[in-house]
Design an enzyme around this catalytic site. Structure first.
Site, short mmCIF file in Angstrom:
data_model
loop_
_atom_site.label_atom_id
_atom_site.label_comp_id
_atom_site.label_asym_id
_atom_site.label_seq_id
_atom_site.Cartn_x
_atom_site.Cartn_y
_atom_site.Cartn_z
N HIS A 181 7.01 46.39 168.99
CA HIS A 181 8.35 45.91 169.36
C HIS A 181 8.22 44.64 170.17
O HIS A 181 7.29 44.48 170.95
CB HIS A 181 9.14 46.98 170.12
CG HIS A 181 8.40 47.55 171.30
ND1 HIS A 181 7.43 48.52 171.16
CD2 HIS A 181 8.47 47.29 172.61
CE1 HIS A 181 6.94 48.82 172.34
NE2 HIS A 181 7.55 48.08 173.25
N ASP A 238 17.14 47.85 175.67
CA ASP A 238 16.14 48.67 176.36
C ASP A 238 16.86 49.62 177.32
O ASP A 238 17.77 49.23 178.05
CB ASP A 238 15.17 47.77 177.13
CG ASP A 238 13.91 48.52 177.54
OD1 ASP A 238 12.83 48.20 177.04
OD2 ASP A 238 14.02 49.46 178.38
#
Ligand code: AMP
Ligand code: ZN
Length: 111
Positions: free
Chosen positions: A101, A31
């Site tokens: 996700h 991320d």
């Protein structure tokens, strides 16, 4: 809309991301704004907007994501210390990228 989707672009290598794992069904990358020392995103290659849009035919994708999460947790060193697996669903659930996700978050320091 897949053509405008950031994660479709990452999957198709039209936008940069370092893949920590890739197979025929999904990719894993870090991320960009990590919420913890380990913060990975497990992203199916198929464009699915959110959990709300999963079809019966997608159950293999969902179970696959969890098995890859298990492996990535081990690879990232958080298997035994513990971690969170999270799907944000739609705006009220904190979803900002509308391509399914799974967040894998962990690696906090021990108290
Ligand atoms: P969500 O709020 O569940 O939709 O999570 C989307 C996540 O994607 C956020 O945690 C963002 O920091 C992350 N993100 C957005 N753009 C990128 C990018 N280009 N590369 C990696 N992570 C990203
Ligand atoms: Zn997409």
């Amino acid at each position: 809309m897949p053509g405008e989707c950031i994660f479709c672009k990452i999957v198709n290598r039209e936008m940069p991301a370092e893949f920590l794992y890739e197979d025929e069904a999904c990719v894993v990358f870090r991320d960009i704004h990590p919420a913890a020392p380990v913060h990975l995103l497990l992203v199916p290659k198929k464009h699915i907007r959110s959990v709300n849009d999963l079809k019966d035919e997608d159950k293999g994708i969902v179970s696959h994501l969890f098995l890859i999460a298990r492996d990535m947790a081990k690879q990232s060193g958080v298997r035994d210390s513990g971690y969170k697996l999270l799907f944000n669903v739609e705006k009220g659930g904190g979803q900002v990228i509308f391509h399914l996700h799974l967040h894998l978050i962990g690696g906090w320091k021990k108290p």
